[in-house]
Design a protein around this motif. Structure first.
Motif, PDB file in Angstrom:
ATOM      1  N   GLY A  23       0.823  -1.207   0.000  1.00 35.45           N
ATOM      2  CA  GLY A  23       0.000   0.000   0.000  1.00 35.45           C
ATOM      3  C   GLY A  23       0.853   1.251   0.000  1.00 35.45           C
ATOM      4  N   VAL A  24       2.027   1.177   0.608  1.00 34.69           N
ATOM      5  CA  VAL A  24       2.953   2.309   0.621  1.00 34.69           C
ATOM      6  C   VAL A  24       3.381   2.634  -0.804  1.00 34.69           C
ATOM      7  CG1 VAL A  24       5.279   2.990   1.315  1.00 34.69           C
ATOM      8  CG2 VAL A  24       3.759   1.911   2.960  1.00 34.69           C
ATOM      9  N   ALA A  25       3.516   1.628  -1.622  1.00 34.68           N
ATOM     10  CA  ALA A  25       4.021   1.809  -2.979  1.00 34.68           C
ATOM     11  C   ALA A  25       2.910   1.817  -4.015  1.00 34.68           C
ATOM     12  CB  ALA A  25       5.016   0.684  -3.280  1.00 34.68           C
ATOM     13  N   ASP A  26       1.710   2.255  -3.627  1.00 33.78           N
ATOM     14  CA  ASP A  26       0.585   2.159  -4.543  1.00 33.78           C
ATOM     15  C   ASP A  26       0.573   3.201  -5.643  1.00 33.78           C
ATOM     16  OD1 ASP A  26      -0.228   4.448  -3.249  1.00 33.78           O
ATOM     17  OD2 ASP A  26      -2.046   3.599  -2.432  1.00 33.78           O
ATOM     18  N   GLY A  27       1.414   4.201  -5.561  1.00 29.36           N
ATOM     19  CA  GLY A  27       1.506   5.185  -6.618  1.00 29.36           C
ATOM     20  C   GLY A  27       0.396   6.215  -6.642  1.00 29.36           C
ATOM     21  N   ALA A  28      -0.441   6.245  -5.626  1.00 32.94           N
ATOM     22  CA  ALA A  28      -1.545   7.208  -5.595  1.00 32.94           C
ATOM     23  C   ALA A  28      -1.022   8.644  -5.640  1.00 32.94           C
ATOM     24  CB  ALA A  28      -2.408   6.985  -4.360  1.00 32.94           C
ATOM     25  N   TRP A  29       0.180   8.873  -5.157  1.00 32.40           N
ATOM     26  CA  TRP A  29       0.763  10.217  -5.150  1.00 32.40           C
ATOM     27  C   TRP A  29       0.882  10.788  -6.555  1.00 32.40           C
ATOM     28  CZ3 TRP A  29       5.300  11.131  -7.730  1.00 32.40           C
ATOM     29  CH2 TRP A  29       6.058  10.005  -8.079  1.00 32.40           C
ATOM     30  N   LEU A  30       1.011   9.930  -7.573  1.00 30.29           N
ATOM     31  CA  LEU A  30       1.156  10.410  -8.947  1.00 30.29           C
ATOM     32  C   LEU A  30      -0.038  11.266  -9.378  1.00 30.29           C
ATOM     33  CD1 LEU A  30       2.661   7.252 -10.655  1.00 30.29           C
ATOM     34  CD2 LEU A  30       3.720   9.508 -10.549  1.00 30.29           C
TER      35      LEU A  30
END
Length: 129
Positions: A23-30
């Motif tokens: 979940g930390v690396a889900d890329g939602a920040w993009l």
């Protein structure tokens, strides 16, 4: 407790842990990166001296969480991933380094200054496989 219940509990714990880690690396920040930042290009793109300088900055500031070779750790994503290498632009990565994502444990590194941030990005992008 029966052996079956113990195995079920262990499996559930493993599933929850994996969900949290990935979940930390889900890329939602993009999705948060403004268009003008997304389109920025690295002034040090593919410059060997910048890649070498970025490797040193990475070792000093990033490797503690992302691993010595950017392979990731139990709690932090690898930077050799498809998301970082292909999906995220240099501008996206710059935006993330400047703004951080504290909900996911990523601090802002704006104190390093733009030249060092772009050097780190040059190094990270050089890791594509």
């Amino acid at each position: 407790m029966s052996r079956h219940k113990t195995l079920v509990i262990a499996a559930l714990i493993s599933l929850v842990t994996a969900t949290l880690v990935f979940g930390v690396a889900d890329g939602a920040w993009l999705k948060s990166v403004p268009a003008h930042d997304h389109e920025r290009t690295n002034p040090y793109h593919d410059q060997p001296d910048a890649v070498a300088a970025g490797r040193r900055v990475f070792a000093d500031h990033c490797s503690h969480c992302h691993g010595a070779n950017a392979e990731g750790t139990k709690k932090r994503p690898p930077l050799k991933s498809l998301r970082v290498q292909k999906e995220a632009t240099e501008g996206d990565l710059h935006w993330l380094l400047v703004n951080g994502n504290m909900r996911k444990g990523m601090p802002s590194w704006s104190k390093l200054g733009d030249p060092q941030l772009w050097q780190v990005i040059a190094y990270v992008k050089s890791l594509h496989e």
